[in-house]
Design a protein around this motif. Structure first.
Motif, PDB file in Angstrom:
ATOM      1  N   LEU A 166       0.832  -1.205   0.000  1.00 38.16           N
ATOM      2  CA  LEU A 166       0.000   0.000   0.000  1.00 38.16           C
ATOM      3  C   LEU A 166       0.865   1.253   0.000  1.00 38.16           C
ATOM      4  O   LEU A 166       0.586   2.209  -0.724  1.00 38.16           O
ATOM      5  CB  LEU A 166      -0.934  -0.015   1.212  1.00 38.16           C
ATOM      6  CG  LEU A 166      -1.913   1.138   1.327  1.00 38.16           C
ATOM      7  CD1 LEU A 166      -2.862   1.131   0.140  1.00 38.16           C
ATOM      8  CD2 LEU A 166      -2.682   1.057   2.620  1.00 38.16           C
ATOM      9  N   LEU A 167       1.923   1.248   0.792  1.00 38.01           N
ATOM     10  CA  LEU A 167       2.844   2.381   0.826  1.00 38.01           C
ATOM     11  C   LEU A 167       3.504   2.591  -0.538  1.00 38.01           C
ATOM     12  O   LEU A 167       3.645   3.729  -1.007  1.00 38.01           O
ATOM     13  CB  LEU A 167       3.902   2.166   1.904  1.00 38.01           C
ATOM     14  CG  LEU A 167       4.930   3.286   2.072  1.00 38.01           C
ATOM     15  CD1 LEU A 167       4.238   4.559   2.535  1.00 38.01           C
ATOM     16  CD2 LEU A 167       6.013   2.866   3.039  1.00 38.01           C
ATOM     17  N   ALA A 168       3.906   1.507  -1.197  1.00 38.07           N
ATOM     18  CA  ALA A 168       4.531   1.615  -2.521  1.00 38.07           C
ATOM     19  C   ALA A 168       3.552   2.188  -3.538  1.00 38.07           C
ATOM     20  O   ALA A 168       3.932   3.031  -4.368  1.00 38.07           O
ATOM     21  CB  ALA A 168       5.031   0.248  -2.971  1.00 38.07           C
ATOM     22  N   VAL A 169       2.297   1.769  -3.481  1.00 33.81           N
ATOM     23  CA  VAL A 169       1.292   2.292  -4.414  1.00 33.81           C
ATOM     24  C   VAL A 169       1.069   3.781  -4.180  1.00 33.81           C
ATOM     25  O   VAL A 169       0.995   4.577  -5.132  1.00 33.81           O
ATOM     26  CB  VAL A 169      -0.027   1.498  -4.277  1.00 33.81           C
ATOM     27  CG1 VAL A 169      -1.169   2.207  -4.979  1.00 33.81           C
ATOM     28  CG2 VAL A 169       0.148   0.094  -4.813  1.00 33.81           C
ATOM     29  N   VAL A 170       1.001   4.192  -2.924  1.00 34.81           N
ATOM     30  CA  VAL A 170       0.798   5.612  -2.603  1.00 34.81           C
ATOM     31  C   VAL A 170       1.997   6.442  -3.064  1.00 34.81           C
ATOM     32  O   VAL A 170       1.833   7.515  -3.658  1.00 34.81           O
ATOM     33  CB  VAL A 170       0.532   5.790  -1.089  1.00 34.81           C
ATOM     34  CG1 VAL A 170       0.594   7.258  -0.691  1.00 34.81           C
ATOM     35  CG2 VAL A 170      -0.816   5.194  -0.728  1.00 34.81           C
ATOM     36  N   VAL A 171       3.201   5.951  -2.817  1.00 32.94           N
ATOM     37  CA  VAL A 171       4.400   6.682  -3.225  1.00 32.94           C
ATOM     38  C   VAL A 171       4.486   6.780  -4.745  1.00 32.94           C
ATOM     39  O   VAL A 171       4.785   7.847  -5.298  1.00 32.94           O
ATOM     40  CB  VAL A 171       5.665   6.019  -2.628  1.00 32.94           C
ATOM     41  CG1 VAL A 171       6.928   6.558  -3.273  1.00 32.94           C
ATOM     42  CG2 VAL A 171       5.708   6.244  -1.134  1.00 32.94           C
ATOM     43  N   LEU A 172       4.222   5.691  -5.454  1.00 31.20           N
ATOM     44  CA  LEU A 172       4.248   5.734  -6.922  1.00 31.20           C
ATOM     45  C   LEU A 172       3.172   6.664  -7.473  1.00 31.20           C
ATOM     46  O   LEU A 172       3.411   7.385  -8.446  1.00 31.20           O
ATOM     47  CB  LEU A 172       4.096   4.328  -7.502  1.00 31.20           C
ATOM     48  CG  LEU A 172       5.307   3.418  -7.345  1.00 31.20           C
ATOM     49  CD1 LEU A 172       4.990   2.031  -7.868  1.00 31.20           C
ATOM     50  CD2 LEU A 172       6.504   4.004  -8.072  1.00 31.20           C
ATOM     51  N   GLY A 173       1.996   6.665  -6.872  1.00 31.30           N
ATOM     52  CA  GLY A 173       0.939   7.582  -7.304  1.00 31.30           C
ATOM     53  C   GLY A 173       1.328   9.029  -7.090  1.00 31.30           C
ATOM     54  O   GLY A 173       1.109   9.884  -7.946  1.00 31.30           O
ATOM     55  N   ALA A 174       1.938   9.320  -5.923  1.00 34.07           N
ATOM     56  CA  ALA A 174       2.382  10.689  -5.645  1.00 34.07           C
ATOM     57  C   ALA A 174       3.487  11.111  -6.612  1.00 34.07           C
ATOM     58  O   ALA A 174       3.499  12.250  -7.101  1.00 34.07           O
ATOM     59  CB  ALA A 174       2.863  10.793  -4.203  1.00 34.07           C
ATOM     60  N   GLY A 230       3.908   9.972  -9.655  1.00 31.86           N
ATOM     61  CA  GLY A 230       3.262  10.173 -10.951  1.00 31.86           C
ATOM     62  C   GLY A 230       2.587  11.531 -11.043  1.00 31.86           C
ATOM     63  O   GLY A 230       2.711  12.238 -12.042  1.00 31.86           O
ATOM     64  N   LEU A 231       1.857  11.914 -10.000  1.00 36.49           N
ATOM     65  CA  LEU A 231       1.213  13.232  -9.988  1.00 36.49           C
ATOM     66  C   LEU A 231       2.233  14.363  -9.989  1.00 36.49           C
ATOM     67  O   LEU A 231       2.056  15.379 -10.667  1.00 36.49           O
ATOM     68  CB  LEU A 231       0.293  13.358  -8.775  1.00 36.49           C
ATOM     69  CG  LEU A 231      -0.986  12.536  -8.828  1.00 36.49           C
ATOM     70  CD1 LEU A 231      -1.735  12.643  -7.506  1.00 36.49           C
ATOM     71  CD2 LEU A 231      -1.867  12.986  -9.980  1.00 36.49           C
ATOM     72  N   LEU A 232       3.311  14.184  -9.241  1.00 41.85           N
ATOM     73  CA  LEU A 232       4.364  15.199  -9.214  1.00 41.85           C
ATOM     74  C   LEU A 232       5.050  15.320 -10.576  1.00 41.85           C
ATOM     75  O   LEU A 232       5.349  16.431 -11.036  1.00 41.85           O
ATOM     76  CB  LEU A 232       5.385  14.848  -8.133  1.00 41.85           C
ATOM     77  CG  LEU A 232       6.454  15.893  -7.851  1.00 41.85           C
ATOM     78  CD1 LEU A 232       5.811  17.165  -7.330  1.00 41.85           C
ATOM     79  CD2 LEU A 232       7.455  15.353  -6.856  1.00 41.85           C
ATOM     80  N   GLY A 233       5.284  14.187 -11.239  1.00 39.53           N
ATOM     81  CA  GLY A 233       5.875  14.226 -12.578  1.00 39.53           C
ATOM     82  C   GLY A 233       4.974  14.921 -13.583  1.00 39.53           C
ATOM     83  O   GLY A 233       5.433  15.692 -14.414  1.00 39.53           O
ATOM     84  N   ARG A 234       3.680  14.623 -13.516  1.00 38.15           N
ATOM     85  CA  ARG A 234       2.723  15.282 -14.425  1.00 38.15           C
ATOM     86  C   ARG A 234       2.681  16.788 -14.177  1.00 38.15           C
ATOM     87  O   ARG A 234       2.673  17.575 -15.119  1.00 38.15           O
ATOM     88  CB  ARG A 234       1.350  14.663 -14.233  1.00 38.15           C
ATOM     89  CG  ARG A 234       0.231  15.382 -14.885  1.00 38.15           C
ATOM     90  CD  ARG A 234      -0.216  14.712 -16.110  1.00 38.15           C
ATOM     91  NE  ARG A 234      -1.353  15.436 -16.651  1.00 38.15           N
ATOM     92  CZ  ARG A 234      -1.660  15.407 -17.900  1.00 38.15           C
ATOM     93  NH1 ARG A 234      -0.957  14.680 -18.714  1.00 38.15           N
ATOM     94  NH2 ARG A 234      -2.672  16.076 -18.345  1.00 38.15           N
ATOM     95  N   ALA A 235       2.664  17.190 -12.908  1.00 37.82           N
ATOM     96  CA  ALA A 235       2.657  18.618 -12.586  1.00 37.82           C
ATOM     97  C   ALA A 235       3.947  19.282 -13.058  1.00 37.82           C
ATOM     98  O   ALA A 235       3.927  20.399 -13.584  1.00 37.82           O
ATOM     99  CB  ALA A 235       2.464  18.810 -11.084  1.00 37.82           C
ATOM    100  N   GLY A 236       5.080  18.602 -12.893  1.00 42.30           N
ATOM    101  CA  GLY A 236       6.350  19.155 -13.366  1.00 42.30           C
ATOM    102  C   GLY A 236       6.389  19.302 -14.874  1.00 42.30           C
ATOM    103  O   GLY A 236       6.894  20.298 -15.396  1.00 42.30           O
ATOM    104  N   PHE A 237       5.835  18.316 -15.596  1.00 37.44           N
ATOM    105  CA  PHE A 237       5.784  18.399 -17.051  1.00 37.44           C
ATOM    106  C   PHE A 237       4.934  19.590 -17.491  1.00 37.44           C
ATOM    107  O   PHE A 237       5.333  20.349 -18.380  1.00 37.44           O
ATOM    108  CB  PHE A 237       5.223  17.101 -17.625  1.00 37.44           C
ATOM    109  CG  PHE A 237       4.983  17.160 -19.100  1.00 37.44           C
ATOM    110  CD1 PHE A 237       6.034  17.060 -19.988  1.00 37.44           C
ATOM    111  CD2 PHE A 237       3.699  17.329 -19.597  1.00 37.44           C
ATOM    112  CE1 PHE A 237       5.823  17.125 -21.351  1.00 37.44           C
ATOM    113  CE2 PHE A 237       3.468  17.397 -20.952  1.00 37.44           C
ATOM    114  CZ  PHE A 237       4.537  17.294 -21.837  1.00 37.44           C
ATOM    115  N   CYS A 238       3.756  19.747 -16.880  1.00 36.63           N
ATOM    116  CA  CYS A 238       2.873  20.864 -17.253  1.00 36.63           C
ATOM    117  C   CYS A 238       3.524  22.206 -16.935  1.00 36.63           C
ATOM    118  O   CYS A 238       3.451  23.146 -17.725  1.00 36.63           O
ATOM    119  CB  CYS A 238       1.541  20.737 -16.530  1.00 36.63           C
ATOM    120  SG  CYS A 238       0.552  19.347 -17.091  1.00 36.63           S
TER     121      CYS A 238
END
Length: 172
Positions: A10-18, A20-28
């Motif tokens: 569960l921790l790994a899924v939360v960290v990977l999701g965070a 992913g969102l941070l990468g998308r925000a950085g790209f935008c």
């Protein structure tokens, strides 16, 4: 809880999701920050276009009512008739310095002629100077239409650079 295998997963899924969102925000942010002066305006208008599309399409006659009942409506109580739902073409946008290119899927009763008839309404609603609507060529999906909308007129090619004679220099 992090000591159990379920907690670690569960921790790994939360960290990977965070991440992913941070990468998308950085790209935008990088796309917005590195763009020239006109591209952020087009990006903003493309976002506004996507957000208002579901409401605009039925008003311009670019949506279709589908009266086919869903599975739940077919097997549920039959005391009331099935309510038709609206099918709206999916939009994809690509912004550049001069405007936005919109690619939309065609629906059974909404073809190229319907898009061309709604062209003036699209210009008014999207706040554009002009719009070009054409069949999307070069794709295995023939039921796509492409629209390009211009905020600015593309400039003609830049004038040629001055020759050495105009600068007072001698040729080599």
């Amino acid at each position: 809880m992090t000591g159990t295998p379920l907690g670690l997963a569960l921790l790994a899924v939360v960290v990977l999701g965070a991440l992913g969102l941070l990468g998308r925000a950085g790209f935008c942010f990088a796309r917005w920050y590195r763009a020239d002066a006109e591209t952020p305006i087009s990006l903003r208008q493309a976002r506004r276009l996507r957000w208002g599309w579901k409401r605009l399409a039925p008003m311009l006659g670019l949506a279709v009512k589908d009266a086919t009942p869903t599975v739940l409506q077919q097997y549920g109580p039959q005391d009331q008739p099935a309510k038709p739902h609206m099918l709206v073409p999916r939009l994809r946008t690509r912004a550049d310095a001069f405007g936005i290119t919109v690619t939309a899927d065609a629906l059974p009763q909404v073809g190229l002629s319907a898009w061309q008839d709604a062209g003036e309404g699209l210009c008014d609603a999207w706040g554009m100077r002009r719009i070009r609507i054409s069949q999307h060529q070069g794709t295995p999906r023939p039921r796509q239409h492409r629209r390009h909308r211009w905020r600015l007129r593309p400039r003609p090619t830049p004038p040629p650079t001055p020759s050495h004679r105009h600068l007072g220099q001698r040729p080599l």
